[in-house]
Scaffold this active site. Structure first.
Site, PDB file in Angstrom:
ATOM      1  N   LEU A  62       0.822  -1.222   0.000  1.00 38.15           N
ATOM      2  CA  LEU A  62       0.000   0.000   0.000  1.00 38.15           C
ATOM      3  C   LEU A  62       0.852   1.267   0.000  1.00 38.15           C
ATOM      4  O   LEU A  62       0.303   2.366  -0.120  1.00 38.15           O
ATOM      5  CB  LEU A  62      -0.970  -0.011   1.185  1.00 38.15           C
ATOM      6  N   ARG A  63       2.169   1.115   0.148  1.00 37.95           N
ATOM      7  CA  ARG A  63       3.140   2.213  -0.040  1.00 37.95           C
ATOM      8  C   ARG A  63       3.063   3.337   0.989  1.00 37.95           C
ATOM      9  O   ARG A  63       3.745   4.337   0.839  1.00 37.95           O
ATOM     10  CB  ARG A  63       3.013   2.821  -1.444  1.00 37.95           C
ATOM     11  N   ASN A  93       7.503  -3.202   3.473  1.00 42.85           N
ATOM     12  CA  ASN A  93       8.610  -2.463   2.833  1.00 42.85           C
ATOM     13  C   ASN A  93       8.201  -1.042   2.450  1.00 42.85           C
ATOM     14  O   ASN A  93       8.302  -0.617   1.307  1.00 42.85           O
ATOM     15  CB  ASN A  93       9.166  -3.229   1.628  1.00 42.85           C
ATOM     16  N   ASP A 151       9.506  -9.132   2.804  1.00 40.02           N
ATOM     17  CA  ASP A 151       9.171  -9.154   1.374  1.00 40.02           C
ATOM     18  C   ASP A 151       9.816  -7.992   0.624  1.00 40.02           C
ATOM     19  O   ASP A 151       9.932  -6.881   1.118  1.00 40.02           O
ATOM     20  CB  ASP A 151       7.659  -9.108   1.156  1.00 40.02           C
ATOM     21  N   HIS A 178       9.695 -14.419   0.861  1.00 40.26           N
ATOM     22  CA  HIS A 178      10.015 -14.000  -0.510  1.00 40.26           C
ATOM     23  C   HIS A 178      11.253 -14.808  -0.883  1.00 40.26           C
ATOM     24  O   HIS A 178      12.358 -14.492  -0.465  1.00 40.26           O
ATOM     25  CB  HIS A 178      10.276 -12.486  -0.507  1.00 40.26           C
ATOM     26  N   HIS A 231       4.076 -15.528  -3.418  1.00 39.27           N
ATOM     27  CA  HIS A 231       4.150 -15.473  -4.891  1.00 39.27           C
ATOM     28  C   HIS A 231       4.963 -16.601  -5.518  1.00 39.27           C
ATOM     29  O   HIS A 231       5.915 -16.377  -6.250  1.00 39.27           O
ATOM     30  CB  HIS A 231       4.658 -14.115  -5.375  1.00 39.27           C
ATOM     31  N   ASP A 303      -0.112  -9.677  -4.774  1.00 36.54           N
ATOM     32  CA  ASP A 303       1.167  -8.952  -4.791  1.00 36.54           C
ATOM     33  C   ASP A 303       0.991  -7.603  -5.510  1.00 36.54           C
ATOM     34  O   ASP A 303       1.850  -7.187  -6.279  1.00 36.54           O
ATOM     35  CB  ASP A 303       2.294  -9.780  -5.425  1.00 36.54           C
ATOM     36  N   PHE A 321      10.491  -3.595  -9.993  1.00 39.31           N
ATOM     37  CA  PHE A 321       9.683  -4.799 -10.179  1.00 39.31           C
ATOM     38  C   PHE A 321       8.273  -4.570  -9.638  1.00 39.31           C
ATOM     39  O   PHE A 321       8.087  -3.902  -8.639  1.00 39.31           O
ATOM     40  CB  PHE A 321      10.293  -5.966  -9.395  1.00 39.31           C
ATOM     41  N   GLY A 322       7.273  -5.169 -10.286  1.00 35.35           N
ATOM     42  CA  GLY A 322       5.940  -5.213  -9.685  1.00 35.35           C
ATOM     43  C   GLY A 322       4.847  -4.633 -10.552  1.00 35.35           C
ATOM     44  O   GLY A 322       5.077  -3.737 -11.361  1.00 35.35           O
TER      45      GLY A 322
HETATM   46 ZN   LIG Z   1       8.159 -10.547  -2.846  1.00 33.80          ZN
HETATM   47 ZN   LIG Z   2       5.391  -8.312  -2.632  1.00 34.42          ZN
END
Ligand SMILES: [Zn+2]
Ligand SMILES: [Zn+2]
Length: 427
Positions: A62-63, A93, A151, A178, A231, A303, A321-322
């Site tokens: 959710l940042r 993170n 993660d 992860h 994931h 994710d 990434f993502g």
């Molecule tokens: Zn991850």
């Molecule tokens: Zn993740």
């Protein structure tokens, strides 16, 4: 009071599949039965629709705090509600990393003020997710975390993983893993194989994930802790999870919609195809679908990893990434798994409800006295996903413009309708 009429209730916990009405009284489910009536209650007509326990997403970003350009608790949970999710677990993170009770409390308080759905934070395993000292896990548990994870990166050594697991076993918290071997990952940007060769992009071998999954299944055996593989993207990791389950270890796993939908052959010079773990081979994808069908996989998790347009609008090598995932998850499950006959509709509902709940040691069901969290969806509704219409602050998805059959129609959290697809769109 809210009365959901004329729907088809699918409740994996009790294996219920029947035309039933559901009466919600505030925060709780009051009654489940045929032809219910409740004078004065608001009526939600679910004719032709599936009524399911509220969906849970075990894995999202959710940042907030710190990267509000990409997402906030407010914007992310609005997108989650549109995806049918009634609860989401947010990874630690952020900036600062959620590695202390004060950060956890900040997230919980912010969510109470602005979130559309329940927010269940995941705490970091190590301080700053740096892989050195343990984070304040016990204090974070008191503040509301439901699991622990670094993660974004792996837990660097088996020794640290052992410490984390010993601690989390005592606290009865799952450790979400992860899986990545940094020495094999080595600056790669997509799965290593013929496509990475053709595109001239640095590859990551499947073994980067698989080796770490194998290591941590062994550490779970050593410690007796609850391990959840995040994931999961490779056949090899799934084999380790199957072995662990057969051995009676408390090991679970999740698969993302993009990993059961796409493969490395879909990757092109478009950073919306860059995620970690990378899109895998066809063989891997078939193995994951088999695991989703036969019960080896416990949960579908998105994710959801928003990145604001500027950060993804760079060369493939330099992009983060993502991809985002809340709003397309159910539709990808319906179109990729249920409509082609690979899994049953009940099984799909399980993968979004009792499956993820079980990973967290929770229950999920439609029964009197349970929380009034309900997801109502259509298996047939035709629509096209437009990233530009998303309440998310980010647009990084390879599924922009994709046509789908099946969609969330209403999301109810604590007896309150937090999302409803407009009637016009249902016609
Ligand atoms: Zn991850
Ligand atoms: Zn993740």
């Amino acid at each position: 009071m809210l009365l959901i009429k004329n729907g088809r209730v699918l409740d994996p916990g009790s294996r219920t599949d029947a035309a039933l009405d559901v009466l919600l009284d505030g925060e709780r489910i009051a009654q489940l039965g045929a032809n219910l009536s409740a004078p004065g209650a608001e009526i939600l007509d679910a004719k032709g629709l599936i009524v399911s326990p509220g969906f849970i997403d075990l894995h999202c970003h959710l940042r907030e705090p710190g990267q509000e350009m990409s997402e906030t608790i407010e914007s992310g949970t609005r997108a989650a509600a549109r995806g049918g999710f009634t609860a989401v677990c947010c990874m630690p993170n952020t900036q600062p990393v959620n590695d202390s009770a004060s950060v956890t409390r900040g997230i919980v308080e912010r969510a109470a003020a602005v979130a559309s759905v329940r927010v269940w934070p995941i705490g970091a395993a190590s301080a700053g997710s740096k892989g050195e000292a343990l984070a304040e896990i016990a204090a974070m548990k008191d503040a509301g975390i439901v699991a622990v994870s670094d993660d974004g990166k792996p837990i660097a050594t088996a020794r640290l993983m052992r410490q984390v697991m010993d601690y989390c076993r005592a606290l009865d918290l799952p450790v979400i893993d992860h899986c990545e071997d940094a020495s094999l990952f080595a600056g790669g940007v997509m799965r290593e194989g013929p496509t990475s060769m053709r595109l001239g992009l640095k590859g990551i071998p499947a073994q980067s994930e698989t080796i770490c999954a194998g290591r941590d299944v062994e550490v779970a055996g050593l410690t007796g802790a609850r391990l959840h593989v995040a994931h999961m993207s490779t056949l090899g990791s799934l084999e380790y999870v199957r072995f662990a389950k057969k051995s009676g270890l408390r090991v679970t796993c999740e698969v993302t919609p993009h990993h059961f939908t796409l493969t490395d052959e879909d990757v092109r010079y478009d950073t919306n195809y860059k995620m970690n773990p990378p899109l895998a081979s066809r063989t891997d994808r078939e193995a994951l679908i088999q695991g989703l069908a036969d019960g080896a996989v416990d949960s579908i998790a998105t994710d959801h990893a928003p990145h604001h347009p500027g950060s993804k609008d760079v060369e493939f090598d330099r992009a983060p990434f993502g991809i985002t995932g809340f709003e397309t998850a159910l539709a990808l499950g319906l179109s990729g798994l249920v409509h082609p006959g690979k899994i049953s509709l009940m099984r799909l509902v399980e993968l979004f409800t009792t499956g993820p709940a079980g990973v967290l040691g929770k229950e999920r069901k439609i029964a009197a006295g349970e929380p009034a969290d309900v997801t109502i969806f259509s298996t047939e509704h035709a629509w096209t996903f437009r990233a530009a219409d998303s309440p998310s602050k980010s647009r990084n998805t390879p599924f922009d413009g994709r046509a789908f059959r099946g969609a969330p129609m209403a999301t109810i959290v604590g007896g309150r309708i937090v999302y409803r697809r407009e009637a016009a769109a249902r016609a």
